[in-house]
Design a protein around this motif. Structure first.
Motif, PDB file in Angstrom:
ATOM      1  N   UNK A  17      -8.239   8.078   7.603  1.00 34.45           N
ATOM      2  CA  UNK A  17      -7.276   6.889   7.745  1.00 34.45           C
ATOM      3  C   UNK A  17      -7.082   6.185   6.633  1.00 34.45           C
ATOM      4  N   UNK A  18      -8.235   6.161   5.693  1.00 34.99           N
ATOM      5  CA  UNK A  18      -8.021   5.357   4.406  1.00 34.99           C
ATOM      6  C   UNK A  18      -7.010   6.395   3.412  1.00 34.99           C
ATOM      7  N   UNK A  19      -7.222   7.631   3.568  1.00 38.19           N
ATOM      8  CA  UNK A  19      -6.714   8.489   2.632  1.00 38.19           C
ATOM      9  C   UNK A  19      -5.091   8.448   2.974  1.00 38.19           C
ATOM     10  N   UNK A  20      -4.707   8.475   4.344  1.00 37.64           N
ATOM     11  CA  UNK A  20      -3.525   8.245   4.982  1.00 37.64           C
ATOM     12  C   UNK A  20      -2.772   6.921   4.546  1.00 37.64           C
ATOM     13  N   UNK A  21      -3.649   6.046   4.705  1.00 40.57           N
ATOM     14  CA  UNK A  21      -2.968   4.530   4.140  1.00 40.57           C
ATOM     15  C   UNK A  21      -2.891   4.478   2.491  1.00 40.57           C
ATOM     16  N   UNK A  89       0.344  -2.826  -2.951  1.00 35.04           N
ATOM     17  CA  UNK A  89      -1.059  -3.577  -2.829  1.00 35.04           C
ATOM     18  C   UNK A  89      -1.924  -3.089  -1.699  1.00 35.04           C
ATOM     19  N   UNK A  90      -1.120  -2.862  -0.520  1.00 34.59           N
ATOM     20  CA  UNK A  90      -2.194  -2.298   0.763  1.00 34.59           C
ATOM     21  C   UNK A  90      -2.501  -1.043   0.396  1.00 34.59           C
ATOM     22  N   UNK A  91      -1.546  -0.005  -0.129  1.00 30.53           N
ATOM     23  CA  UNK A  91      -1.975   1.293  -0.354  1.00 30.53           C
ATOM     24  C   UNK A  91      -3.013   1.497  -1.677  1.00 30.53           C
ATOM     25  N   UNK A  92      -3.067   0.768  -2.463  1.00 36.79           N
ATOM     26  CA  UNK A  92      -3.791   0.843  -3.628  1.00 36.79           C
ATOM     27  C   UNK A  92      -5.298   0.347  -3.050  1.00 36.79           C
ATOM     28  N   UNK A  93      -4.960  -0.578  -2.236  1.00 37.50           N
ATOM     29  CA  UNK A  93      -6.495  -1.263  -1.702  1.00 37.50           C
ATOM     30  C   UNK A  93      -7.045  -0.405  -0.957  1.00 37.50           C
ATOM     31  N   UNK A  94      -6.390   0.438  -0.061  1.00 35.38           N
ATOM     32  CA  UNK A  94      -6.945   1.216   0.879  1.00 35.38           C
ATOM     33  C   UNK A  94      -7.510   2.585   0.092  1.00 35.38           C
ATOM     34  N   UNK A  95      -7.114   2.921  -1.149  1.00 33.40           N
ATOM     35  CA  UNK A  95      -7.596   3.852  -1.996  1.00 33.40           C
ATOM     36  C   UNK A  95      -8.956   3.432  -2.582  1.00 33.40           C
ATOM     37  N   UNK A  96      -8.802   2.431  -3.039  1.00 30.01           N
ATOM     38  CA  UNK A  96     -10.021   1.599  -3.511  1.00 30.01           C
ATOM     39  C   UNK A  96     -11.231   1.426  -2.575  1.00 30.01           C
TER      40      UNK A  96
END
Length: 159
Positions: A17-21, A89-96
């Motif tokens: 889920x976090x990788x998809x986001x 921001x959301x996408x990079x936040x989920x990757x972090x």
């Protein structure tokens, strides 16, 4: 304090889920998605073959490698502030967030590896760390009793 038992399926689901986001905005190159999703596919293999040490060890190794590649992806492809939208921001936040959870996931997967019978050895050819099995002594083969009684001992008299 003992950590609760975590299912391998839960670890894979959270990282999927976090990788998809994290891939939602096309900010990262395709190597980010390919690397993370292929490691998650190996994790599905580890779920399917519960007794396989190879599957869980490859999943653990893949998670450790994606920690390194995720750090490189986030540091190289992080956009400047004037190009950051809310979706980016959301996408990079989920990757972090996925990157921050991976060390904990590695520890939990390592515990599963140990439960499946794996040993904590590390061998790079020159040196080896872990348990030393060179002094291992088997106990299931006992010395056979003598076939004939010892002639130096006298037999006990019956009563």
């Amino acid at each position: 304090m003992e950590l609760p038992a975590v299912n391998l399926k839960a670890i894979i689901l959270v990282h999927w889920l976090l990788t998809v986001w994290g891939c939602m905005n096309h900010m990262f190159p395709a190597s980010y998605a390919w690397g993370n999703f292929s490691v998650l596919a190996v994790g599905i293999w580890a779920i399917a073959q519960r007794d396989s040490l190879d599957a869980i060890m490859m999943f653990l190794t893949g998670l450790l490698l994606t920690v390194l590649t995720d750090i490189i992806h986030v540091s190289v492809f992080y956009p400047p502030n004037n190009y950051l939208t809310d979706v980016k921001r959301f996408s990079i936040g989920m990757a972090i967030f996925s990157l921050l959870l991976k060390p904990m996931s590695c520890y939990l997967v390592y515990r599963m590896y140990r439960e499946r019978g794996g040993e904590y050895t590390f061998n790079i050819g020159v040196t080896c760390a872990g348990r030393d099995r060179s002094t291992y002594e088997t106990i299931d083969q006992q010395d056979a009793p003598p076939q004939w009684p010892d002639s130096s001992k006298t037999a006990q008299q019956p009563y």
